[in-house]
Design an enzyme around this catalytic site. Sequence first.
Site, PDB file in Angstrom:
ATOM      1  N   CYS A 121      76.457 -56.191  99.505  1.00  0.00           N
ATOM      2  CA  CYS A 121      76.318 -54.777  99.168  1.00  0.00           C
ATOM      3  C   CYS A 121      75.270 -54.123 100.066  1.00  0.00           C
ATOM      4  CB  CYS A 121      75.930 -54.629  97.694  1.00  0.00           C
ATOM      5  SG  CYS A 121      75.865 -52.917  97.090  1.00  0.00           S
ATOM      6  N   CYS A 122      74.153 -54.809 100.271  1.00  0.00           N
ATOM      7  CA  CYS A 122      73.112 -54.301 101.169  1.00  0.00           C
ATOM      8  C   CYS A 122      73.652 -54.134 102.593  1.00  0.00           C
ATOM      9  CB  CYS A 122      71.913 -55.247 101.191  1.00  0.00           C
ATOM     10  SG  CYS A 122      70.923 -55.275  99.672  1.00  0.00           S
ATOM     11  N   CYS A 203      67.494 -48.964  95.846  1.00  0.00           N
ATOM     12  CA  CYS A 203      68.656 -48.375  95.181  1.00  0.00           C
ATOM     13  C   CYS A 203      68.443 -48.369  93.670  1.00  0.00           C
ATOM     14  CB  CYS A 203      69.915 -49.151  95.534  1.00  0.00           C
ATOM     15  SG  CYS A 203      70.406 -48.996  97.275  1.00  0.00           S
ATOM     16  N   CYS A 206      69.092 -51.472  91.544  1.00  0.00           N
ATOM     17  CA  CYS A 206      68.363 -52.660  91.988  1.00  0.00           C
ATOM     18  C   CYS A 206      66.852 -52.493  91.903  1.00  0.00           C
ATOM     19  CB  CYS A 206      68.756 -53.003  93.419  1.00  0.00           C
ATOM     20  SG  CYS A 206      70.510 -53.385  93.617  1.00  0.00           S
ATOM     21  N   CYS A 231      66.512 -57.278 101.781  1.00  0.00           N
ATOM     22  CA  CYS A 231      67.891 -56.809 101.914  1.00  0.00           C
ATOM     23  C   CYS A 231      68.480 -57.144 103.277  1.00  0.00           C
ATOM     24  CB  CYS A 231      67.955 -55.300 101.687  1.00  0.00           C
ATOM     25  SG  CYS A 231      67.027 -54.358 102.901  1.00  0.00           S
TER      26      CYS A 231
END
Length: 266
Positions: A121-122, A203, A206, A231
């Site tokens: 996702c990162c 984010c 997170c 990340c």
Amino acid sequence: MSAIDLNARASADFDAKLARTLDVLRQAAADHPGSVVQGTSLGAEDMVITDLIARHQLPIALATLDTKALHDETVALIGRIESHYGVPVEVFSPPETAVIRFVSQHGPKAMYESVELRKACCAVRKLEPLGRMMQGRDAWITGLRREQSNDRASVEFVEREPNGRTKYAPLAEWTWGDVWHYIGLHQVPYNPLHDQFFPSIGCAPCTRAVAMGEDFRAGRWWWEQDGAKECGLHVHESAPGAVSALRQPEPAAPAAPSSSFSPVNR
């Protein structure tokens, strides 16, 4: 109590640290004319750097990553920077199609399922936009500090990344108290989430607030138990190729974000 009231504590050698920081920023601008950018995370450290760049009229571009998963307070800070300093902030976001594809394949809570999916996702939301941000640039300025985590304890003022890019960390030796002393002294705009005990802000899904006594980055990916919580933007290399200069002399449920969040768009 504001983050300034809670944290502002200047080191005895604060003035010397500030002078070295300015030396690093001026060196970056001189060594990479037209090709250096501050990659700001919009956190407290990066706001100090932005203020120094604007205050001293250094020829360093400002840019940030809007992952499309940020808190509303973080996104709003972009406009506040432009209004306060009268300078533009370049904004780089992931392609909407890539985000939609990732969410459709793995779900909106994929980051909680495994470290691999969280890093994937990162990669979509941060690393791909970073690549575009750095096109045509060979150096960037970050807000990394040695005090932030064990993994960052050996951060140098200037390092050569494996890809040949130069990365500057002008606040490497600053304490958290130094950061907030500067913010208070110069009335630097900052993310209001810092007043809600968010020392490190990423984010929305997170990031959570931290409790008294918790590690500085305990609120980032807090459900992950082992390893460096990074990340991929700042994986410190102690490799032989790294160079330095200007060295100092010496599993909980996800916390609800403070703003509404859609995994694709705000």
